[in-house]
Design a protein around this motif. Sequence first.
Motif, mmCIF file in Angstrom:
data_model
loop_
_atom_site.group_PDB
_atom_site.id
_atom_site.type_symbol
_atom_site.label_atom_id
_atom_site.label_comp_id
_atom_site.label_asym_id
_atom_site.label_seq_id
_atom_site.Cartn_x
_atom_site.Cartn_y
_atom_site.Cartn_z
ATOM 1 N N MET A 1 0.820 -1.202 0.000
ATOM 2 C CA MET A 1 0.000 0.000 0.000
ATOM 3 C C MET A 1 0.858 1.257 0.000
ATOM 4 O O MET A 1 0.549 2.216 -0.679
ATOM 5 N N LEU A 2 1.946 1.292 0.774
ATOM 6 C CA LEU A 2 2.754 2.508 0.897
ATOM 7 C C LEU A 2 3.826 2.561 -0.187
ATOM 8 O O LEU A 2 4.534 1.588 -0.422
ATOM 9 N N TYR A 86 2.590 9.256 4.337
ATOM 10 C CA TYR A 86 3.012 8.203 3.412
ATOM 11 C C TYR A 86 2.283 8.350 2.092
ATOM 12 O O TYR A 86 1.063 8.570 2.070
ATOM 13 N N VAL A 88 0.490 6.950 -1.126
ATOM 14 C CA VAL A 88 -0.278 5.761 -1.498
ATOM 15 C C VAL A 88 -0.740 5.923 -2.945
ATOM 16 O O VAL A 88 -0.947 7.042 -3.410
ATOM 17 N N ASP A 90 -3.649 4.858 -4.271
ATOM 18 C CA ASP A 90 -5.093 5.055 -4.396
ATOM 19 C C ASP A 90 -5.641 5.372 -3.005
ATOM 20 O O ASP A 90 -5.843 4.473 -2.182
ATOM 21 N N LYS A 93 -9.087 3.814 -1.854
ATOM 22 C CA LYS A 93 -8.897 2.390 -1.525
ATOM 23 C C LYS A 93 -8.177 2.245 -0.185
ATOM 24 O O LYS A 93 -8.555 1.407 0.639
ATOM 25 N N ALA A 94 -7.162 3.060 0.052
ATOM 26 C CA ALA A 94 -6.421 3.003 1.306
ATOM 27 C C ALA A 94 -7.317 3.326 2.496
ATOM 28 O O ALA A 94 -7.232 2.676 3.550
ATOM 29 N N LYS A 96 -10.572 2.823 2.736
ATOM 30 C CA LYS A 96 -11.427 1.651 2.949
ATOM 31 C C LYS A 96 -10.658 0.522 3.619
ATOM 32 O O LYS A 96 -11.182 -0.150 4.514
ATOM 33 N N GLU A 97 -9.419 0.302 3.195
ATOM 34 C CA GLU A 97 -8.601 -0.759 3.791
ATOM 35 C C GLU A 97 -8.300 -0.473 5.263
ATOM 36 O O GLU A 97 -8.327 -1.377 6.090
ATOM 37 N N MET A 98 -8.029 0.772 5.592
ATOM 38 C CA MET A 98 -7.755 1.131 6.989
ATOM 39 C C MET A 98 -8.998 0.913 7.847
ATOM 40 O O MET A 98 -8.915 0.332 8.936
ATOM 41 N N LEU A 134 -2.145 9.958 4.903
ATOM 42 C CA LEU A 134 -2.000 9.230 3.634
ATOM 43 C C LEU A 134 -2.153 10.247 2.509
ATOM 44 O O LEU A 134 -3.044 11.106 2.561
ATOM 45 N N GLU A 136 -2.143 10.951 -1.760
ATOM 46 C CA GLU A 136 -2.158 10.516 -3.159
ATOM 47 C C GLU A 136 -1.750 11.710 -4.016
ATOM 48 O O GLU A 136 -2.411 12.748 -3.987
#
Length: 142
Positions: A1-2, A86, A88, A90, A93-94, A96-98, A134, A136
């Motif tokens: 992810m990162l 960091y 990322v 997307d 998406k990040a 949602k993942e977190m 995060l 982008e």
Amino acid sequence: MLLRIDHVGIACHDLDEKIAFYEKVFDVTVVSREINEEQGVNEAMLHIADGEGGGSYIQLVQPLHPDTPVGRFLDRRGEGIHHIAYGVPDLAKAIKEMEAIGIRVIDKEPRHGAMGTSIAFLHPKDVGGVLTELVESPRPQS
């Protein structure tokens, strides 16, 4: 992810004074300055290096008012590291993942960051006591 460490955010009382310090001591260059009313800061991005995933920076942030998050941080802790960011690929998406793994996301939707980026912060209590951002980067125009 990162992809990389995008930047380290450093809170300061006097942006011009800190810029001069970093330019003199570390021979870095300011690549962007802007006022971000939404976040309540006057900020400068100082370029460190470029890598495969993009650039790395030091972000100096000065509060516009004492009652902003950075203003309160300075009042409680003084000048110093405020957050780490960091890169990322997307951000949506990040986020949602977190959330899916139980990390509290402060910004449920991406918001404007420095140099045209999209950003979201994670709650420091869920990531080892560190305010985490995060980032982008904007997609290149075709």
